[in-house]
Design a protein around this motif. Structure first.
Motif, mmCIF file in Angstrom:
data_model
loop_
_atom_site.group_PDB
_atom_site.id
_atom_site.type_symbol
_atom_site.label_atom_id
_atom_site.label_comp_id
_atom_site.label_asym_id
_atom_site.label_seq_id
_atom_site.Cartn_x
_atom_site.Cartn_y
_atom_site.Cartn_z
ATOM 1 N N TYR A 18 38.917 7.308 31.289
ATOM 2 C CA TYR A 18 37.963 7.268 32.401
ATOM 3 C C TYR A 18 36.607 6.746 31.925
ATOM 4 O O TYR A 18 36.024 5.842 32.525
ATOM 5 C CB TYR A 18 37.817 8.661 33.015
ATOM 6 C CG TYR A 18 36.646 8.787 33.949
ATOM 7 C CD1 TYR A 18 36.712 8.313 35.247
ATOM 8 C CD2 TYR A 18 35.447 9.368 33.529
ATOM 9 C CE1 TYR A 18 35.635 8.412 36.102
ATOM 10 C CE2 TYR A 18 34.368 9.471 34.374
ATOM 11 C CZ TYR A 18 34.470 9.001 35.664
ATOM 12 O OH TYR A 18 33.390 9.100 36.502
ATOM 13 N N TRP A 19 36.095 7.313 30.837
ATOM 14 C CA TRP A 19 34.782 6.905 30.341
ATOM 15 C C TRP A 19 34.806 5.472 29.816
ATOM 16 O O TRP A 19 33.827 4.720 29.976
ATOM 17 C CB TRP A 19 34.281 7.862 29.261
ATOM 18 C CG TRP A 19 33.742 9.118 29.842
ATOM 19 C CD1 TRP A 19 34.333 10.347 29.816
ATOM 20 C CD2 TRP A 19 32.528 9.277 30.578
ATOM 21 N NE1 TRP A 19 33.552 11.253 30.481
ATOM 22 C CE2 TRP A 19 32.436 10.627 30.958
ATOM 23 C CE3 TRP A 19 31.507 8.413 30.949
ATOM 24 C CZ2 TRP A 19 31.364 11.123 31.686
ATOM 25 C CZ3 TRP A 19 30.429 8.910 31.675
ATOM 26 C CH2 TRP A 19 30.374 10.252 32.033
ATOM 27 N N CYS A 20 35.908 5.044 29.197
ATOM 28 C CA CYS A 20 36.018 3.654 28.737
ATOM 29 C C CYS A 20 35.918 2.695 29.917
ATOM 30 O O CYS A 20 35.229 1.678 29.843
ATOM 31 C CB CYS A 20 37.331 3.439 27.999
ATOM 32 S SG CYS A 20 37.371 4.131 26.345
ATOM 33 N N ARG A 21 36.599 3.020 31.006
ATOM 34 C CA ARG A 21 36.538 2.165 32.195
ATOM 35 C C ARG A 21 35.124 2.124 32.769
ATOM 36 O O ARG A 21 34.647 1.061 33.188
ATOM 37 C CB ARG A 21 37.506 2.675 33.256
ATOM 38 C CG ARG A 21 38.942 2.391 32.950
ATOM 39 C CD ARG A 21 39.832 2.879 34.076
ATOM 40 N NE ARG A 21 41.220 2.736 33.717
ATOM 41 C CZ ARG A 21 42.164 3.588 34.044
ATOM 42 N NH1 ARG A 21 41.870 4.671 34.742
ATOM 43 N NH2 ARG A 21 43.405 3.378 33.683
ATOM 44 N N GLN A 22 34.457 3.278 32.799
ATOM 45 C CA GLN A 22 33.097 3.321 33.343
ATOM 46 C C GLN A 22 32.141 2.468 32.516
ATOM 47 O O GLN A 22 31.355 1.697 33.065
ATOM 48 C CB GLN A 22 32.589 4.767 33.413
ATOM 49 C CG GLN A 22 33.301 5.625 34.422
ATOM 50 C CD GLN A 22 33.117 5.114 35.835
ATOM 51 O OE1 GLN A 22 32.051 4.683 36.236
ATOM 52 N NE2 GLN A 22 34.196 5.147 36.599
#
Length: 119
Positions: A46-50
């Motif tokens: 999730y954080w990588c995508r953000q």
């Protein structure tokens, strides 16, 4: 890398489950580790995508604004911050997009002023 760090940080300790005022017995260590690692991997993704979204929108819009204006100054980052903040909040409606635009633009102005990347 930042996404993996943030995912690991947010899921380091699993929550304590309490039902009817009593703590539920702990699962075996192997099961706890598996559950925690799975949750950490999901949060990391999730954080990588953000971060990828923010980086792509900000970098792309800053490049386009600088090309259009023909100047290399702090206002390119401010406009790009506005575009990025609005894009991040686009699903939440126009009011949220306006707040995101203002917030990210202000953040970009402060960071660029502190870092002094433009002469």
């Amino acid at each position: 890398v930042m996404g993996v760090f943030m995912g690991a940080l947010t899921d380091m300790t699993p929550p304590v489950t309490i039902i009817d005022g009593k703590e539920v017995p702990q699962a075996p260590l192997k099961e706890q580790m598996r559950t925690t690692l799975r949750a950490t991997a999901e949060k990391s993704l999730y954080w990588c995508r953000q971060f990828a979204f923010i980086t792509g929108v900000f970098g792309g819009s800053e490049c386009l604004v600088e090309k259009y204006r023909g100047k290399h100054d702090v206002w390119n980052a401010v406009v790009s911050g506005c575009v990025t903040g609005a894009a991040m909040q686009a699903k939440q409606g126009p009011q949220a997009s306006a707040i995101g635009c203002g917030g990210f633009a202000a953040f970009s102005l402060v960071i660029d002023s502190i870092m002094g990347t433009h002469s």
